[in-house]
Design an enzyme around this catalytic site. Sequence first.
Site, PDB file in Angstrom:
ATOM      1  N   SER A 553       0.818  -1.219   0.000  1.00 11.41           N
ATOM      2  CA  SER A 553       0.000   0.000   0.000  1.00 11.41           C
ATOM      3  C   SER A 553       0.850   1.266   0.000  1.00 11.41           C
ATOM      4  O   SER A 553       0.306   2.364  -0.154  1.00 11.41           O
ATOM      5  CB  SER A 553      -0.939   0.013   1.209  1.00 11.41           C
ATOM      6  OG  SER A 553      -0.208   0.045   2.418  1.00 11.41           O
ATOM      7  N   LYS A 596      -6.507   4.865   8.120  1.00 12.49           N
ATOM      8  CA  LYS A 596      -5.431   5.696   7.583  1.00 12.49           C
ATOM      9  C   LYS A 596      -5.882   7.146   7.419  1.00 12.49           C
ATOM     10  O   LYS A 596      -5.144   8.082   7.748  1.00 12.49           O
ATOM     11  CB  LYS A 596      -4.953   5.133   6.252  1.00 12.49           C
ATOM     12  CG  LYS A 596      -4.276   3.775   6.370  1.00 12.49           C
ATOM     13  CD  LYS A 596      -3.905   3.212   5.003  1.00 12.49           C
ATOM     14  CE  LYS A 596      -3.237   1.854   5.127  1.00 12.49           C
ATOM     15  NZ  LYS A 596      -2.896   1.261   3.824  1.00 12.49           N
TER      16      LYS A 596
END
Length: 700
Positions: A553, A596
Amino acid sequence: MVDRVTEEQNKDEKSSKDSGKEEMQPIDSWIKSQKFKTTEDVDVPERLLDQVIGQDQAVDIVRKAAEQKRHVMLIGDPGTGKSMVARAMTAFLPKEELEDIIAYPNNEDSNTPHIRVVPGGKAKEIVKVQRAEAKKKKEQQSSMIITIVFMIIALSIFAAIFPILSGNGGEIHIEYAIFGVIAAVMIFLIFSRGALTQRQELHQVPKILVAHDKTDTPPFLDATAAHSGALLGDVRHDPFQSAGLETPPHQLVEAGAIHRAHKGVLYIDEINTLNLPSQQHLLTAIQEKKFQITGQSDRSFGAMVKTEPVPCDFILVSAGNLDALKGMHPALRSRIRGYGYEIYLNSSMTDNDENRAKLIRFVAQEVDKDGKISHFDKGAVAEIIHEDQRRAGRKGKLSLRLRELGGLIRAAGDIAFEKGDKIVTQKHVLQAKKIAKSLEQQVVDRAIEQRKDYRSFRIHGEEIGVVNGLAVHSADPSMSEFSGMILPIVAEVTPAGSRSEGRIIATGKLGEIARESVLNISAIAKKYMGRDISSHDIHIQFIGTYEGLEGDSASLSVITAVISAMEGVPIRQDVAMTGSLSIRGTVLPIGGVTAKVEAAAEAGIKKVIVPKSNLNDVLIEDKYAEKIEVIPVETLNDVLENALTGAGKDELLRRLKNMRPPKVTGKVELESEKKISASQDFRKKEQKSHDFSGSSLEKE
């Protein structure tokens, strides 16, 4: 501030309406239409199986398995209801089949106790009668001993005074009387109150190994993490093994979980933690439906004892995560598959009216089960459902990791109890979310504060080759919550240290997938930069990855930092980003996006770039909605357009826009394919040659 999330989500909602899909109301509006004031008004099903939420297929299969007495393997994430489903199976088993098991002494071979099976509830009656008979015999024996004692005392006294009674004028022998009294007392203590009589009584009375009352339901035994003796049965060690002080072997026998689960359910979670010998014995018990009990320790007296086969006709429900299959005995799993079902439990369910109503019922169930907290009002229930939506990590889904959600319910109830409130409100739930954070979240909160103090990342200005990436801290699969954190990434391009080729040097504790994703950067850089980078070394530093970094990611952040360093174009430091990247420049979805984004907002970041395919997964708290702007992207060009700033940005974007990836005009064969095709051509030539020679011979 332009809210791009709202704009994109509105487009998605419009397209879903056009396609005929019904959009669910926000939870705050939906909860008002529900007909209850508090969870006290919500009916909770009596049957345990009806209380299982979101596992309809598993419930149907388990019901069939219980009725047909099939074994079941339940595989799924922690907290999805595996033990609850297993325990509920007992409601479908017939009560009239319960049996009691009794161990009797074996007069021919004392080390092989007899086993007797009687209908449920009869064992206690049988043993009671046997004890009464033994007690009666003991009383008769005691009466006889007392009679003998008095006779000894009387004879000793008579012997002591006999010289006087005889008229010979002799003296009284008092020592005779004292000796007789002492002997009588010793005999009384040994035979009436001593160990020998008690041991004789134990020899006569059988021992109950498994007993039930007539009103008992079929047993449910949880043998998770049980050692071999607790699972398979054992024989206790007897320190007195001779001189008439030994305990009869049948009294030392202890039934195992497989025997106590007879005519019921044996549940073993994390079955791969059982050692292989225990799994083999368990397989034997399943096949034979009976298993002898013997001592599990070779050094114990019980190792000499081995009973007749003891019935153990149970339904095995094994459970675990997917990794449990690796440590499971192949034959045991084959037995379950051949004579039962394997079920993979759901970890989420569709967000609709029916399933939201089930979550309302779940809150009511947890309140009733706890018994120490107050009921929840509509606002509190709405906040619980909203938190469940967040933990699902996908829009239109509800998480089924309900065990941890139950922890939040109890924490909110404890806060209300502490304040003396009779009803749990939304305010209590919001406070509970702060104090009931996971350890990972608490660690991340402290790490963010420390990094702010030491300025390990910036949230203002611009810088070349530095990107604020986003990561998930300690994504433990046993947890339903993710904890996001800022991951600064720095790139620098230098002349190659080797004349042969340039290298990509990544520092930080990177996992295998993360390291491979970094290697893909060279292919993307060659394509988008349009020049050979073999004459340069690319240094990439992941700051603060002390506990390791895994996953791809961060690849979007890495390529952005590399392009910035190569072209000298600065990156905005009030922007953070996350996303995976294909080698053709397409932004791919990632996990933990909500955590996040919230971490970026908590750190003071103004904008965050996420994959467009993850946009519907962004379910941030209301307190973060006004703090941060979420920008969905599909390609690397979109990323650079929003992340870069300053001189050179427009020129770089123009060049990247005009570039086209190389097209493959023909099939590119592998070396193995070339060998195969060459071999086929050679065979065809041989065949033609053979056909030609054959036809020539025919003509001749």
